[in-house]
Design a protein around this motif. Structure first.
Motif, PDB file in Angstrom:
ATOM      1  N   PRO A   1       0.772  -1.207  -0.003  1.00 14.01           N
ATOM      2  CA  PRO A   1       0.042  -0.201   0.062  1.00 14.01           C
ATOM      3  C   PRO A   1       0.704   1.306   0.197  1.00 14.01           C
ATOM      4  CG  PRO A   1      -0.034  -1.058   2.084  1.00 14.01           C
ATOM      5  CD  PRO A   1       0.727  -2.055   1.171  1.00 14.01           C
ATOM      6  N   GLY A   2       0.444   2.255  -0.950  1.00 10.60           N
ATOM      7  CA  GLY A   2       1.469   3.299  -1.060  1.00 10.60           C
ATOM      8  C   GLY A   2       2.730   3.105  -1.432  1.00 10.60           C
ATOM      9  N   GLY A   3       3.264   1.911  -1.893  1.00 10.22           N
ATOM     10  CA  GLY A   3       4.324   1.599  -2.520  1.00 10.22           C
ATOM     11  C   GLY A   3       5.348   1.148  -1.272  1.00 10.22           C
ATOM     12  N   ARG A   4       4.616   0.992  -0.146  1.00 12.27           N
ATOM     13  CA  ARG A   4       5.582   0.533   0.881  1.00 12.27           C
ATOM     14  C   ARG A   4       6.051  -0.886   0.873  1.00 12.27           C
ATOM     15  NH1 ARG A   4       1.187   3.354   2.538  1.00 12.27           N
ATOM     16  NH2 ARG A   4       1.687   5.270   3.848  1.00 12.27           N
ATOM     17  N   THR A   5       6.886  -1.402   1.423  1.00 10.81           N
ATOM     18  CA  THR A   5       7.547  -2.799   1.195  1.00 10.81           C
ATOM     19  C   THR A   5       6.713  -3.597   2.531  1.00 10.81           C
ATOM     20  OG1 THR A   5       9.658  -2.056   0.147  1.00 10.81           O
ATOM     21  CG2 THR A   5       9.493  -4.340   1.175  1.00 10.81           C
ATOM     22  N   PRO A   6       6.211  -4.537   2.260  1.00 12.52           N
ATOM     23  CA  PRO A   6       5.384  -5.401   3.218  1.00 12.52           C
ATOM     24  C   PRO A   6       6.603  -6.260   3.978  1.00 12.52           C
ATOM     25  CG  PRO A   6       5.077  -6.497   1.070  1.00 12.52           C
ATOM     26  CD  PRO A   6       5.895  -5.251   0.691  1.00 12.52           C
ATOM     27  N   ARG A   7       6.403  -6.205   5.254  1.00  6.09           N
ATOM     28  CA  ARG A   7       7.463  -7.461   6.097  1.00  6.09           C
ATOM     29  C   ARG A   7       6.632  -8.130   6.875  1.00  6.09           C
ATOM     30  NH1 ARG A   7      11.257  -5.233  11.172  1.00  6.09           N
ATOM     31  NH2 ARG A   7      11.946  -7.543  11.839  1.00  6.09           N
ATOM     32  N   LEU A   8       6.792  -9.467   6.632  1.00  5.27           N
ATOM     33  CA  LEU A   8       6.153 -10.525   7.439  1.00  5.27           C
ATOM     34  C   LEU A   8       7.090 -11.000   8.677  1.00  5.27           C
ATOM     35  CD1 LEU A   8       4.766 -12.674   4.542  1.00  5.27           C
ATOM     36  CD2 LEU A   8       3.384 -11.470   6.031  1.00  5.27           C
ATOM     37  N   CYS A   9       6.604 -11.408   9.678  1.00  6.72           N
ATOM     38  CA  CYS A   9       7.295 -11.984  10.455  1.00  6.72           C
ATOM     39  C   CYS A   9       8.042 -13.433  10.324  1.00  6.72           C
ATOM     40  CB  CYS A   9       6.612 -12.171  12.097  1.00  6.72           C
ATOM     41  SG  CYS A   9       5.243 -13.513  11.792  1.00  6.72           S
ATOM     42  N   ALA A  10       8.933 -13.628  10.962  1.00  3.50           N
ATOM     43  CA  ALA A  10       9.965 -15.014  10.637  1.00  3.50           C
ATOM     44  C   ALA A  10       8.918 -15.951  10.531  1.00  3.50           C
ATOM     45  CB  ALA A  10      11.097 -14.991  11.581  1.00  3.50           C
ATOM     46  N   HIS A  11       8.173 -16.332  11.701  1.00  3.07           N
ATOM     47  CA  HIS A  11       7.255 -17.432  11.696  1.00  3.07           C
ATOM     48  C   HIS A  11       6.237 -17.194  10.498  1.00  3.07           C
ATOM     49  CE1 HIS A  11       4.295 -20.291  13.292  1.00  3.07           C
ATOM     50  NE2 HIS A  11       3.388 -19.483  12.804  1.00  3.07           N
ATOM     51  N   ALA A  12       5.718 -16.340  10.046  1.00  5.15           N
ATOM     52  CA  ALA A  12       4.736 -16.213   8.878  1.00  5.15           C
ATOM     53  C   ALA A  12       5.535 -16.716   7.455  1.00  5.15           C
ATOM     54  CB  ALA A  12       4.202 -14.968   8.751  1.00  5.15           C
ATOM     55  N   ARG A  13       6.870 -16.334   7.600  1.00  2.08           N
ATOM     56  CA  ARG A  13       7.658 -16.575   6.267  1.00  2.08           C
ATOM     57  C   ARG A  13       7.745 -18.195   6.283  1.00  2.08           C
ATOM     58  NH1 ARG A  13      10.493 -12.159   8.183  1.00  2.08           N
ATOM     59  NH2 ARG A  13      12.133 -13.362   8.486  1.00  2.08           N
ATOM     60  N   VAL A  14       8.024 -18.913   7.389  1.00  2.00           N
ATOM     61  CA  VAL A  14       8.278 -20.189   7.391  1.00  2.00           C
ATOM     62  C   VAL A  14       6.883 -20.913   7.118  1.00  2.00           C
ATOM     63  CG1 VAL A  14       9.043 -22.062   8.988  1.00  2.00           C
ATOM     64  CG2 VAL A  14      10.220 -20.138   9.018  1.00  2.00           C
ATOM     65  N   ALA A  15       5.914 -20.557   7.925  1.00  2.00           N
ATOM     66  CA  ALA A  15       4.695 -21.101   7.556  1.00  2.00           C
ATOM     67  C   ALA A  15       4.057 -21.014   6.159  1.00  2.00           C
ATOM     68  CB  ALA A  15       3.477 -20.614   8.540  1.00  2.00           C
ATOM     69  N   ALA A  16       4.589 -20.155   5.737  1.00  2.00           N
ATOM     70  CA  ALA A  16       4.046 -19.664   4.014  1.00  2.00           C
ATOM     71  C   ALA A  16       4.750 -20.520   3.030  1.00  2.00           C
ATOM     72  CB  ALA A  16       3.975 -18.237   3.866  1.00  2.00           C
ATOM     73  N   THR A  17       5.861 -21.071   3.424  1.00  2.00           N
ATOM     74  CA  THR A  17       6.676 -21.723   2.554  1.00  2.00           C
ATOM     75  C   THR A  17       6.702 -23.381   2.888  1.00  2.00           C
ATOM     76  OG1 THR A  17       8.724 -21.222   3.774  1.00  2.00           O
ATOM     77  CG2 THR A  17       8.387 -19.799   2.120  1.00  2.00           C
ATOM     78  N   ALA A  18       6.202 -23.744   4.091  1.00  2.00           N
ATOM     79  CA  ALA A  18       6.069 -24.843   4.411  1.00  2.00           C
ATOM     80  C   ALA A  18       4.969 -25.580   3.507  1.00  2.00           C
ATOM     81  CB  ALA A  18       5.985 -25.175   6.075  1.00  2.00           C
ATOM     82  N   GLN A  19       5.200 -27.014   3.021  1.00  2.00           N
ATOM     83  CA  GLN A  19       4.227 -27.611   2.456  1.00  2.00           C
ATOM     84  C   GLN A  19       3.320 -28.342   3.523  1.00  2.00           C
ATOM     85  OE1 GLN A  19       4.037 -28.174  -0.953  1.00  2.00           O
ATOM     86  NE2 GLN A  19       5.361 -26.585  -0.940  1.00  2.00           N
ATOM     87  N   GLU A  20       2.076 -28.518   3.193  1.00  2.00           N
ATOM     88  CA  GLU A  20       0.977 -28.962   3.839  1.00  2.00           C
ATOM     89  C   GLU A  20       1.417 -30.411   4.312  1.00  2.00           C
ATOM     90  OE1 GLU A  20      -3.608 -30.122   3.293  1.00  2.00           O
ATOM     91  OE2 GLU A  20      -3.294 -28.202   3.542  1.00  2.00           O
ATOM     92  N   GLY A  21       1.329 -30.595   5.767  1.00  2.00           N
ATOM     93  CA  GLY A  21       1.829 -31.990   6.347  1.00  2.00           C
ATOM     94  C   GLY A  21       3.166 -32.116   6.481  1.00  2.00           C
ATOM     95  N   SER A  22       4.112 -31.033   6.377  1.00  2.00           N
ATOM     96  CA  SER A  22       5.450 -31.232   6.374  1.00  2.00           C
ATOM     97  C   SER A  22       5.433 -30.922   8.105  1.00  2.00           C
ATOM     98  CB  SER A  22       6.117 -30.187   5.733  1.00  2.00           C
ATOM     99  OG  SER A  22       6.054 -28.939   6.196  1.00  2.00           O
TER     100      SER A  22
END
Length: 394
Positions: free
Chosen positions: A143-164
């Motif tokens: 929004p407004g050209g800002r760079t989003p920042r996710l917490c470390a947990h969200a980055r790990v959870a988002a890249t993990a495969q289901e069931g891993s």
């Protein structure tokens, strides 16, 4: 006066008692008498969004309330038929985008660019991300050209495969096994057993005064009771992050970003309806489905069809980190009630959604009240699921 005197003294004593927590060890709290004495409640201007003749009012981005508003902002001018596969797919995909923005931008520890998050230009761009296939990604915007920042947990959870067994993944708040020890929002089992203590209430009087409230956080099953007072301290601080520099980082004097999100809706500036639900991260999913059902359906008995909107088959997704420990995420998930048309379920699966079919009356804990400003007719409705809710008048 609870901020001083014997109540405050008992709260501080409780905070000083070593208590077993999820780490497996006993720890004391940090609450002091000065903390209590320095705090006072305030009045705040609600976050609002205008859609299709309605003005929807929500708590600010220290809650998840603006998620409902952004889901409205993401809607195209013309909606698919209610309950169709196109309709469910659209709302699920829009929810994923709004929840990804919640993860990146919401909190009380930093300024939240809410005007940009709800702007037409921003949501027009976000809307273009919704395709024919289900997304399994966590995609916050800029929004407004800002760079989003996710917490470390969200980055790990988002890249993990289901069931891993990747670190940081776990069970979503609602979609968990009956044996799970993780406390969550109210849940009704087949045997009638319940867990969780969040409740919701809506009140309207003949003059059109309205209250919508979602009290929660002092959970008897997971938090010790203050012996002298008979109630526990709150549990919502668990929703902050210990990672620094995030909008929802643990910060002195700042609130955690809660899931609690009551709603009031206006027509032409006049309060017409108050509504809400328990349900953790599902609250602004179930409430959106309810609001759209009310807004798009015909009226009944001189008032809004509140009960029909509550009773309609509902659903939720867990394609984002949950707000409760262990903050699990199931990319691409959708959980629907078994009353959903099997052809809709099959089409959702064809589009890449990982569909779980739950019980026929398992999704939603909604209740609502309304007042017709022209006739003065009052109406109310409550969730039939689990026989938890009641609608009464006098």
């Amino acid at each position: 006066m609870w901020r001083s005197g014997f109540i405050a003294e008992a709260l501080v004593r409780q905070a000083g008692r070593p208590t077993l927590d999820t780490s497996g060890a006993h720890h004391t709290g940090t609450l002091t008498a000065a903390d209590l004495a320095a705090w006072s409640a305030t009045y705040e201007t609600p976050a609002t969004y205008d859609w299709n003749g309605w003005t929807v009012c929500k708590p600010g981005p220290w809650s998840q309330g603006p998620v409902l508003l952004q889901q409205l902002a993401l809607l195209p001018p013309e909606l698919p038929p209610q309950g169709s596969a196109d309709y469910v797919h659209l709302l699920v995909e829009n929810c994923k985008l709004a929840m990804a923005d919640r993860e990146a931008w919401y909190g009380d520890a930093a300024g939240v660019p809410l005007d940009d998050l709800l702007s037409d230009a921003y949501n027009t761009d976000r809307r273009a991300l919704v395709g024919e296939r289900a997304s399994h990604e966590l995609r916050p915007g800029s929004p407004g050209g800002r760079t989003p920042r996710l917490c470390a947990h969200a980055r790990v959870a988002a890249t993990a495969q289901e069931g891993s067994a990747a670190p940081g993944t776990g069970e979503p708040t609602v979609a968990k096994s009956p044996a799970s020890p993780v406390p969550g929002e109210p849940e009704v089992g087949d045997d009638g057993a319940t867990r969780g203590d969040t409740c919701h209430l809506d009140v309207v009087d003949r003059w059109g005064n309205m209250v919508s409230a979602t009290p929660s956080g002092g959970w008897l099953q997971s938090n010790p009771v203050v012996p002298e007072l008979g109630f526990p301290l709150g549990t919502r601080l668990q929703m902050t992050w210990l990672e620094e520099g995030l909008p929802n980082s643990l910060t002195p004097g700042r609130r955690p970003r809660t899931t609690l999100t009551p709603s009031i809706a206006l027509r032409e500036g006049v309060p017409v309806m108050a509504f809400g639900t328990p349900g953790g991260d599902q609250q602004d999913q179930w409430q959106l489905h309810f609001l759209l059902a009310v807004a798009l359906r015909s009226r009944v008995r001189g008032g809004l069809d509140l009960q029909g909107a509550i009773d309609a088959p509902n659903w939720h997704n867990d394609s984002f980190p949950g707000s409760f420990y262990p903050r699990g995420m199931r990319p691409g998930s959708v959980t629907v009630e078994s009353r959903t048309d099997p052809a809709v379920v099959e089409e959702l699966r064809r589009r890449g959604h990982r569909v779980t079919v739950g019980g026929p009356w398992s999704e939603g804990r909604l209740c609502a009240v309304a007042r017709d400003p022209e006739t003065g007719v009052l109406s109310a409705a409550a969730n039939p699921r689990g026989m938890q809710g009641y609608a009464v008048g006098r």
